[in-house]
Design an enzyme around this catalytic site. Structure first.
Site: not given
Ligand code: G3I
Length: 332
Positions: A147, A188, A224, A251, A253
């Site tokens: 990030e 990432n 996400h 990651e 979701d």
């Protein structure tokens, strides 16, 4: 061929696919793993670990491999929590995705207080050398840097960028390669799911890193996602893959704006299917990791309370429509 024989073959195949796991199914489609997260809050919860064992082939530590858990004060390393995760993964024959070394969040204050290049360089190198070195040969991939960009594509004002500018990324990757040459090294990021300044800046950075010979192997797109906003995922996965590096959904979701209802859960199934199909259709997309097994343990409800129900199993660990949809895509 007799109908009875055809029906027998179909029922045999369906029985086989019914017993196939998400991981074995996605491997049969040429991917390396279908993974998920584990950590101290779930490692003793059989409802979670049984599903990790039966459905998934890779694990990422949700928080215990991060800087403040391992080196909370300078020179004092505490591997008790991180070793638990590593030992579980090795004992259960799961790939391990290491997460993460250099991140603007979760940085101990003693690191944030550093103001000179030489000290911060040495601190980054020492942390990565000690941690990656401890797990050398056991980690499939490391999220070396996490990030680095704001949503507008500018660099985050982290201690790493303030003191070292973009060089902090080179320093981290070179230290990681030296400490564990076998591990795949990833940068990432979240918010790479739609066209815009963030993914543009990310891809430009990747180009500069490659031109400087920085040892980078893969791009992690956290994914996400928000229900109703996943249409751009396949195209952006392809843009990431066009760099020639590995791509992984790291990651995943899909959070639902409250109130959750049957219509939104049905839409969530379709949207999970489109994301999975996006990875399956991009050859350089090597694998998918979810960020949680059951809605009960998801970070979403505590961190973004306007949303809920982001995962494949519900609060009581019943399979949701989302699971059925994902399973149908990877198993057929
Ligand atoms: O274990 C302690 C507990 O002893 C203490 O009482 C409690 C209150 O302070 O904190 C507990 O630790 C928390 C830990 O999660 C375990 O629950 C930390 O404070 C908390 O910061 C940590 O949050 C994690 C967060 O990253 C920050 O590390 C979340 O679980 C995790 O889901 C989240 O994951 C991030 C990825 O690393 C990067 N991408 C975004 C993603 C979601 O934010």
């Amino acid at each position: 061929m007799k109908v009875s024989l055809i029906l027998a073959i179909v029922s045999l195949l369906s029985a086989f696919s019914a017993n196939a796991s998400l991981d074995s199914s996605i491997k049969a489609k040429g991917k390396l793993y279908f993974g998920n997260i584990i950590d101290g809050n779930t490692i003793n919860d059989a409802s979670v670990t049984n599903l990790l064992k039966s459905e998934f082939g890779a694990v990422t530590a949700e928080y215990s491999w991060k800087w403040p858990r391992i080196q909370p004060t300078r020179g004092v390393f505490n591997f008790q929590e991180s070793d638990l995760v590593l030992n579980w993964a090795v004992a259960n024959k799961k790939l391990i995705r290491g997460h993460t070394f250099v991140w603007h969040q979760n940085i101990p204050e003693w690191v944030n207080a550093i103001t000179d290049k030489a000290t911060l360089t040495a601190v980054i190198q020492d942390h990565i050398t000690k941690v990656a070195g401890r797990y050398k040969g056991k980690v499939y991939a490391w999220d070396v840097v996490n990030e680095v960009f704001e949503d507008n594509g500018s660099f985050r004002n982290s201690v790493f960028y303030r003191v070292l500018q973009e060089d902090f990324i080179d320093i981290a990757f070179r230290a990681a390669r030296a400490a564990d040459p076998a591990a795949k090294l990833y940068i990432n990021e979240y918010g790479l799911d739609a066209a815009g300044p963030k993914i543009d800046a990310f891809l430009a950075l990747v180009g500069r890193l490659k031109s400087r010979g920085v040892p980078i192997d893969g791009l992690g797109t956290q994914s996400h996602l928000i229900l109703g906003m996943v249409a751009g995922v396949p195209a952006q996965l392809q843009r990431l893959a066009n760099t020639g590096l590995d791509v992984a959904i790291t990651e995943l979701d899909i959070r639902i704006p409250k109130p959750v209802n049957d219509a939104k859960l049905a839409q969530q199934q379709l949207e999970y299917q489109s994301v999975i199909e996006g990875c399956l259709s991009v050859s350089k997309c090597v694998g998918i990791s979810m960020w949680g097994v059951s809605d009960r343990n998801s970070w979403i409800d505590t961190t973004i309370p306007a949303f809920s129900a982001p995962l494949l199993w519900d609060n009581t660990f019943r399979r949701k429509l989302a699971f059925t949809g994902v399973d149908a895509i990877v198993a057929n």
